[in-house]
Every structure is written in structure tokens, then in C-alpha cells.
Design a protein around this motif. Structure first.
Motif, PDB file in Angstrom:
ATOM      1  N   PRO A   6       0.814  -1.216   0.000  1.00 22.14           N
ATOM      2  CA  PRO A   6       0.000   0.000   0.000  1.00 22.14           C
ATOM      3  C   PRO A   6       0.850   1.271   0.000  1.00 22.14           C
ATOM      4  CG  PRO A   6      -0.937  -1.608   1.499  1.00 22.14           C
ATOM      5  CD  PRO A   6       0.374  -2.167   1.036  1.00 22.14           C
ATOM      6  N   GLU A   7       1.998   1.229   0.688  1.00 14.64           N
ATOM      7  CA  GLU A   7       2.883   2.389   0.698  1.00 14.64           C
ATOM      8  C   GLU A   7       3.435   2.673  -0.691  1.00 14.64           C
ATOM      9  OE1 GLU A   7       2.195   0.919   4.594  1.00 14.64           O
ATOM     10  OE2 GLU A   7       3.017  -0.139   2.840  1.00 14.64           O
ATOM     11  N   GLN A   8       3.806   1.621  -1.418  1.00 17.19           N
ATOM     12  CA  GLN A   8       4.286   1.799  -2.786  1.00 17.19           C
ATOM     13  C   GLN A   8       3.177   2.307  -3.700  1.00 17.19           C
ATOM     14  OE1 GLN A   8       5.718  -2.210  -3.297  1.00 17.19           O
ATOM     15  NE2 GLN A   8       7.873  -1.636  -2.952  1.00 17.19           N
ATOM     16  N   ALA A   9       1.956   1.830  -3.453  1.00 20.42           N
ATOM     17  CA  ALA A   9       0.816   2.327  -4.228  1.00 20.42           C
ATOM     18  C   ALA A   9       0.634   3.824  -3.998  1.00 20.42           C
ATOM     19  CB  ALA A   9      -0.457   1.571  -3.842  1.00 20.42           C
ATOM     20  N   GLY A  10       0.831   4.263  -2.748  1.00 22.30           N
ATOM     21  CA  GLY A  10       0.761   5.683  -2.447  1.00 22.30           C
ATOM     22  C   GLY A  10       1.842   6.469  -3.170  1.00 22.30           C
ATOM     23  N   ASP A  11       3.049   5.911  -3.217  1.00 16.71           N
ATOM     24  CA  ASP A  11       4.137   6.565  -3.954  1.00 16.71           C
ATOM     25  C   ASP A  11       3.783   6.691  -5.429  1.00 16.71           C
ATOM     26  OD1 ASP A  11       5.621   6.764  -1.624  1.00 16.71           O
ATOM     27  OD2 ASP A  11       6.800   4.947  -2.024  1.00 16.71           O
ATOM     28  N   ASN A  12       3.178   5.643  -5.982  1.00 14.91           N
ATOM     29  CA  ASN A  12       2.792   5.680  -7.398  1.00 14.91           C
ATOM     30  C   ASN A  12       1.721   6.741  -7.650  1.00 14.91           C
ATOM     31  OD1 ASN A  12       4.569   3.570  -7.903  1.00 14.91           O
ATOM     32  ND2 ASN A  12       2.990   1.985  -7.727  1.00 14.91           N
ATOM     33  N   LEU A  13       0.792   6.872  -6.707  1.00 15.57           N
ATOM     34  CA  LEU A  13      -0.242   7.893  -6.872  1.00 15.57           C
ATOM     35  C   LEU A  13       0.364   9.293  -6.770  1.00 15.57           C
ATOM     36  CD1 LEU A  13      -3.205   8.606  -7.247  1.00 15.57           C
ATOM     37  CD2 LEU A  13      -3.496   8.475  -4.757  1.00 15.57           C
ATOM     38  N   LYS A  14       1.266   9.498  -5.830  1.00 21.64           N
ATOM     39  CA  LYS A  14       1.911  10.802  -5.710  1.00 21.64           C
ATOM     40  C   LYS A  14       2.711  11.146  -6.968  1.00 21.64           C
ATOM     41  CE  LYS A  14       3.642  12.824  -2.314  1.00 21.64           C
ATOM     42  NZ  LYS A  14       4.522  13.296  -1.206  1.00 21.64           N
ATOM     43  N   ALA A  15       3.372  10.154  -7.536  1.00 22.51           N
ATOM     44  CA  ALA A  15       4.121  10.391  -8.775  1.00 22.51           C
ATOM     45  C   ALA A  15       3.173  10.812  -9.897  1.00 22.51           C
ATOM     46  CB  ALA A  15       4.895   9.140  -9.165  1.00 22.51           C
ATOM     47  N   PHE A  16       1.995  10.193  -9.932  1.00 24.94           N
ATOM     48  CA  PHE A  16       1.003  10.566 -10.935  1.00 24.94           C
ATOM     49  C   PHE A  16       0.525  11.993 -10.702  1.00 24.94           C
ATOM     50  CE2 PHE A  16      -3.633  10.544 -12.067  1.00 24.94           C
ATOM     51  CZ  PHE A  16      -3.451  10.654 -13.432  1.00 24.94           C
ATOM     52  N   PHE A  17       0.281  12.361  -9.443  1.00 22.57           N
ATOM     53  CA  PHE A  17      -0.108  13.736  -9.140  1.00 22.57           C
ATOM     54  C   PHE A  17       0.954  14.725  -9.613  1.00 22.57           C
ATOM     55  CE2 PHE A  17      -2.898  12.398  -5.266  1.00 22.57           C
ATOM     56  CZ  PHE A  17      -3.957  12.121  -6.123  1.00 22.57           C
ATOM     57  N   ARG A  18       2.226  14.379  -9.424  1.00 21.08           N
ATOM     58  CA  ARG A  18       3.300  15.278  -9.855  1.00 21.08           C
ATOM     59  C   ARG A  18       3.296  15.436 -11.373  1.00 21.08           C
ATOM     60  NH1 ARG A  18       6.162  12.720  -5.535  1.00 21.08           N
ATOM     61  NH2 ARG A  18       7.041  11.165  -6.968  1.00 21.08           N
TER      62      ARG A  18
END
Length: 533
Positions: free
Chosen positions: A311-323
Motif C-alpha cells: 500500500p505504501e508503494q501504491a501511495g508513492d505511485n499515486l503521488k508520482a502521478f499527481f506530480r
């Protein structure tokens, strides 16, 4: 905007809206809906020595005309419902100075069984239309036995929807406002964010100058007591969700002897400072996202990672998408030419955190945006959250939300520098949403009206049993808020739902629903410490 108070609508109505659109309330506005934050200057966020004082039991003679008014009911275009207009003093300190007109709706008890009086409902916000909630959900979706025994009633609080609504911006101006970058990367973007907040506040001050001074939760709670009298009820029976719990608890604190059967679902903690409220809620959305991510990565259609993704990696992936969206917004097919940038995308994700029933919709929207560069799904979620219709018109939800929040408590932060210093603690609370929610707490710094409220405890000594409901993984009203409110209220019974989503009543738990129904129908509160799943 600022983060305090909750979603503007209860999860019950929100999920119904999300599920019905299937194509899908700026991140600024989203945060404002969530909870608007303020600071008392306390490092702990509590004011244990301050408690809301009850009003005198006798009604002041200056308010007698309001308490003695008779409601004239009329058809209001929705089969089975009647509407009326109630008057309340604009300023309770100076009742003779003018009135405010409040919209009231009811659906009379259908029988069989003895009528138990009126059941007042409020879906939250602040800014959510209680009349709309009654007509679209509560008046037809509450358990049949409850509707059979009670007249179902709602009043739009002052400044909200049909009750002399606060107005601030045009639809086009709101479109611009909602797309403002909520995670500024440099001084230029910080200045743009501040300008957006100032423009919003100036619009409210220009279009609703007098009303802005008199839309506090205390005043709305006092209006509810006038309505109780006008309905002919000796005591107030009430179900409030989300911000509606703060409104209901405030009523109990002011009029403890007039409390009937009261349910506070998705409870808020009135004793917390704004910064603490904001950080708690930021952590609540992180908890909700972790639940979504854990469920998502187990599925073959998860756009945030596969079976071996944490789930933490999924959060990182979502943040990267936001960027990516921050730098390069994507097309949405919107008739007004709006593109999906970071702010609107974040709002769309947050909207789906309120109800796990929207997780499938969120996966589909993220897949379209991340893989196909189609932002329509996330934009639809965001629009649903803000109550923006396809014609580009907004309800006054966001305007009323800010007006009440900024009057109820002092601003969370006074300057951008204060936000900058708080970013690490907000980022710790939520790596995914922390920065945006921190900046969302700045809007009340520029409000044209000084706050009249402060954090306080509510004890409501002498009140009948009050049922406080908390959901363990509630994103908008963290469970510990329910625990705290239950510990403050002298007659509270805490009912716990071990689950996801915002609020608990009507979410499918037979255990929760039967406990609340038994209380409303027979006056039997849940046993101490009762838990459901």
C-alpha cells in the motif's frame, strides 16, 4: 480551502450520488468540505477547562414571537413532502434588528403505530442541504418503521441552500478557483494560492456582508430549538451525521433539558484546535487510502501496482502521478475546456475515500487517467464532490462551508510561512495528501469576518442518553473523535462500527442499524462499549 468539518453531505447521500453517476463536494474546495481547521494556540489542541455553557431554561421575551410562530405547510414539488418557511433572528443578541428566513421540509409519519413526534435530520457539511438530504434520501431511505412513527423533518441551516444562501463566486470563478495549484513549488505559485484565497474571501464579503457574521454553529443550533417549538415537540429528536454531530452536540450543550433521542454519527470533537483537527483528518484520509490501496493491489485491474505492491508503494505511485499532472494536465472532454491537473485529481481521489462502494469507480477513473490520459472519470468524481452540475453551476456548499468554519474558529494558519513549517507534520500524517491538506488550512487567514467561536468541550449535563457513533477507519471524522466526544458528553453511549467509510448508519451493518433503530423507536440506547462490523 481550510480543512475541518467533513463532507458537506453525509456518506449516505454522498455514496448514493457517487454510485448513480458511475462516470465518475480545486482541492481547495475539497479540503474545505472535509473540515475547516483553526488554532487556539494550544500545542495539544485541547481546551479542557472550557465547556459550552447551557442557556437559561426560560425563553427570553424578545424571542417569544419566534418561538410562538406557526408554520404554514405547502406542497413543494416532491410527492409526499411539505415545505414551510421559518423565521429566526439574524442576531440573537439583537432580535429586533432583523430576521433570517429558513427553509423547512417534512414528510409526515406514515403509520402504522403511535406517532413519536418529529425526527430532525442533518447530513453534515457545514453547507450540506438538509432539505435536499431529506427529500432525496432520509425521507424515503430511512427504515420503514422509523418513517412510520416519526414525521421526518429537515431545515437548511442559515446561509445554506434554500435558507438565504451565502454567495461568493460565479461558476466560472469557481472553476478557476478549484483548479488552483494546492501544492505550490515556488514563491510565484504560493502567491497565486494566496490570491485565490483572498479573491474567494473578498467575493463572500462583497456578496453576503451581513449574513457572514451570523452563520455560526451556535446560531444554527438555536434555530433548531425554535423549529422544535414550532413543530410542537417538547424535546428534540435528532440524527446528525458528520458536521451534523457538531451541530447536534452544540444543541445538547445549549439546551440539555430539551434533548430527546439524539444520534451523532461520524462524530466530531469540539475540543480540538484547528491544527489538531486538520492533522487528525489528514491521518484519517491516509488510513482510508491505505485500505483502498490494500484492496486495489489484490486486483488485476489496479492501476497503482500489482500483487507484490505494498500500500505504501501504491501511495508513492499515486503521488508520482499527481506530480505528472502538476506539470502536464490531461484532457477530460469537458465542455468548458477544463483539464485534469493535480488539484482536481486529488479531489476526485478524496471523494472516493468516503465510501468503499466508490472504490471500483475510483480504480476505473485512475486507470483511464494514468494509462489512457483520459481525466473524465476523476473530473466527474471531483464535480460530484463540489456539487457542480454539467452546466457549470455550483450549489453554495463551498461558500457556506467556508463561512461557517471561518466564523466558528480562528484560522489554522495566518501566513504561508506557518504552513511551510507545518508541512513535515502533515506529511507524516499522510504522505499522499499531507502537503495539500496543510495548504488547504490557510484560507480562513483572509476571511473578512472575525471568528466568534473557539475550541471547547461539550458536556450537556442533564441531557437524556445520546448515542455517539464512530467508524474505526472513517477518513473524515477519525474514530478517536467519537471516543473523545463520547467522553465529554455526560450521558453519551459510544457505538463503534469496525469498518471503512464515512459514518455508519444505513451502510449495511444490521448490527449498527438495529441498535440505532431500537433507540429511536423504543428509547433503548446501545449497551456500553457495543461494537459492530
Amino acid at each position: 480551502m481550510d480543512t475541518r468539518r467533513t463532507s458537506g453531505q453525509s456518506r449516505l447521500l454522498r455514496s448514493r450520488s457517487l454510485r448513480s453517476t458511475r462516470t465518475g463536494g480545486v482541492f481547495l474546495a475539497a479540503a474545505a468540505l472535509l473540515l475547516s481547521a483553526c488554532s487556539s494556540g494550544s500545542s495539544t489542541g485541547t481546551t479542557a477547562e472550557a465547556a459550552l455553557a447551557a442557556l437559561p431554561r426560560s425563553t427570553p421575551s424578545t424571542l417569544a414571537p419566534y418561538y410562538g410562530q406557526k408554520l404554514t405547510w405547502r406542497s413543494c414539488g416532491v410527492p409526499g413532502f411539505e415545505c414551510a418557511t421559518m423565521k429566526a433572528p439574524l442576531d440573537y443578541a439583537k432580535p429586533a434588528s432583523g430576521d433570517v428566513s429558513l427553509a423547512v421540509a417534512r414528510k409526515k409519519a406514515t403509520g402504522p403505530g403511535e406517532r413519536l413526534g418529529s425526527l430532525l435530520v442533518n447530513p453534515g457539511g457545514p453547507g450540506g442541504s438538509a432539505v435536499g438530504y431529506l427529500q432525496q434520501y432520509a425521507g424515503i431511505g430511512y427504515p420503514a418503521e422509523v418513517r412510520a412513527r416519526y414525521d421526518m423533518v429537515a431545515v437548511d441551516p442559515r446561509g445554506v441552500a434554500r435558507s438565504e444562501p451565502v454567495e461568493c463566486l460565479t461558476g466560472r470563478q469557481m472553476d478557476t478557483f478549484t483548479q488552483t495549484d494546492m501544492t505550490p513549488d515556488d514563491q510565484r505559485e504560493t502567491n497565486q494560492l494566496v490570491d485565490a484565497y483572498q479573491h474567494f474571501a473578498e467575493g463572500c464579503g462583497r456578496r453576503s456582508p451581513e449574513l457572514l457574521r451570523h452563520v455560526s454553529t451556535v446560531e444554527a443550533a438555536r434555530d433548531m430549538d425554535i423549529l422544535r417549538a414550532a413543530l410542537g415537540d417538547q424535546k428534540l429528536t435528532y440524527v446528525g451525521a458528520s458536521y451534523g454531530t457538531f451541530l447536534g452536540a452544540t444543541y445538547a450543550g445549549l439546551f440539555p433539558e430539551r434533548v430527546g433521542r439524539m444520534v451523532l454519527d461520524g462524530a466530531m470533537d469540539p475540543s480540538l484546535s484547528a491544527r489538531k483537527l486538520n492533522e487528525d483528518q489528514t491521518a484519517g484520509f491516509e488510513t482510508a487510502f491505505q485500505s483502498f490501496a490494500k484492496d486495489c493491489v489484490r486486483r488485476t485491474d489496479c492501476p497503482l501496482g500489482g500483487a507484490h505492491t505494498t500500500p505504501e508503494q501504491a501511495g508513492d505511485n499515486l503521488k508520482a502521478f499527481f506530480r505528472q499532472l502538476d506539470a502536464h494536465p490531461i484532457a477530460t472532454g469537458d465542455a468548458d475546456g477544463r483539464k485534469l491537473g493535480e488539484s482536481l485529481a486529488t479531489t476526485g481521489v478524496i471523494a472516493a475515500m468516503y465510501d468503499e462502494g466508490a472504490w471500483e469507480q475510483l480504480r476505473e477513473a485512475l486507470t483511464s487517467a494514468m494509462k489512457d490520459k483520459d481525466g473524465a472519470g476523476l473530473l466527474a468524481l471531483s464535480d460530484s464532490y463540489y456539487e457542480r452540475d454539467p452546466d457549470g453551476k455550483y450549489t453554495n456548499l463551498m461558500f457556506a462551508n467556508a463561512a461557517v468554519n471561518c466564523l466558528d474558529l480562528p484560522a489554522a494558519f495566518s501566513t504561508p510561512d506557518q504552513v511551510e513549517k507545518a508541512l513535515p507534520s502533515f506529511g507524516k500524517a499522510s504522505p499522499v495528501f499531507g502537503d495539500g491538506l496543510a495548504w488547504a488550512s490557510l484560507n480562513c487567514a483572509y476571511w473578512p469576518v472575525k471568528p466568534t467561536g473557539a475550541p471547547h468541550r461539550i458536556e450537556a449535563k442533564g441531557a437524556a442518553p445520546i448515542v455517539v457513533v464512530g467508524t474505526t477507519r472513517d477518513p473524515a471524522t477519525p474514530y478517536r473523535w467519537a471516543q473523545s466526544l463520547a467522553s465529554q458528553l455526560s450521558s453519551a453511549r459510544l457505538l463503534t462500527y469496525d469498518g471503512d467509510g464515512h459514518t455508519a448508519y444505513g451502510r449495511g451493518s444490521t448490527c449498527i442499524d438495529s441498535a440505532i433503530d431500537a433507540y429511536l423507536l423504543r428509547g433503548t440506547p446501545p449497551t456500553e462499549g457495543k461494537r459492530c462490523s
